[in-house]
Design an enzyme around this catalytic site. Sequence first.
Site, PDB file in Angstrom:
ATOM      1  N   TYR A  24       1.751  -3.126   0.219  1.00 36.28           N
ATOM      2  CA  TYR A  24       0.864  -3.350  -0.924  1.00 36.28           C
ATOM      3  C   TYR A  24       0.064  -2.092  -1.236  1.00 36.28           C
ATOM      4  O   TYR A  24      -0.033  -1.687  -2.405  1.00 36.28           O
ATOM      5  CB  TYR A  24      -0.069  -4.519  -0.607  1.00 36.28           C
ATOM      6  CG  TYR A  24      -0.850  -5.033  -1.793  1.00 36.28           C
ATOM      7  CD1 TYR A  24      -0.263  -5.906  -2.706  1.00 36.28           C
ATOM      8  CD2 TYR A  24      -2.179  -4.679  -1.985  1.00 36.28           C
ATOM      9  CE1 TYR A  24      -0.976  -6.406  -3.783  1.00 36.28           C
ATOM     10  CE2 TYR A  24      -2.906  -5.167  -3.058  1.00 36.28           C
ATOM     11  CZ  TYR A  24      -2.301  -6.023  -3.955  1.00 36.28           C
ATOM     12  OH  TYR A  24      -3.010  -6.510  -5.024  1.00 36.28           O
ATOM     13  N   SER A  75      -5.345  -2.108  -7.868  1.00 29.99           N
ATOM     14  CA  SER A  75      -6.153  -2.819  -6.891  1.00 29.99           C
ATOM     15  C   SER A  75      -7.079  -1.814  -6.251  1.00 29.99           C
ATOM     16  O   SER A  75      -6.828  -0.599  -6.293  1.00 29.99           O
ATOM     17  CB  SER A  75      -5.245  -3.447  -5.819  1.00 29.99           C
ATOM     18  OG  SER A  75      -5.999  -3.894  -4.704  1.00 29.99           O
TER      19      SER A  75
END
Length: 266
Positions: A161, A148
């Site tokens: 995350y 990401s």
Amino acid sequence: MREFTVQQNQSHSVLITGSTSGIGLAIAHCFARAGHHVMLHGLASDETAQALRAEFAGYSGNQGFSAADISTEAGCAQLVADTREAIGNPSILINNAGIQHTAPAHEFPAEKWQQILAINLSAGFFLSRDLLPAMRSNGWGRIINIASVHGLVASEHKSAYCAAKHGLVGLTKVLALENADRNITANAICPGWVETPLIQPQIENIAREQQVDLDTARAELVGAKQPMARATNPSAIGELALYLCGEFANTITGAALPVDGGWSAQ
């Protein structure tokens, strides 16, 4: 020095985690269209699994499905076994599965922290560890980790995350170094905003709160982070993954490739 045969022009068995929807499903379609054997994976009902397999039945390659729970080491081992039974030993592994939870770090639930690290990071390690021996023996393999932009930069309320995705980028680099002499590459793709159903509620909330149309709301959401205020089509991630397994990407390894509209360039 041992010589290895380059295998990019043949059909491969491809394991894609989290491939029942969104980015993972788009990646699966890209590889299936290219003639590869595809193992679908995700938490899905029997009806959904059957529909997915029917969706892929028109492709020339074989396909399979597993609902193994990859939040544990045993679940990852089960997925490897299911894959080998359905399509043979995979020479391409795409670690795409991921979950999210947002909260300030000082309020972040321990259970959510553990779940996110287990699925977003540890599963990628366990699956790579279990599949690498065969890749090394065969002298060819590709590992692609769907990280990401949050593997490169941070955002508030995403401590778990960001930690997991930064860790996945680091793992990618280690795998690239350790296997460079076996014609195995490892790369991370780092998407920013991607046009999936997951962002639609956020777009609708902005449209409702600001009393604007959905296109304006989408540009508002995406442009808050990305200089290029448009989301990426999931198929673009699939095509990049396919390229990384092809002839002209033989020396691309250890890379973290942003597909983020300039987000991480700031």
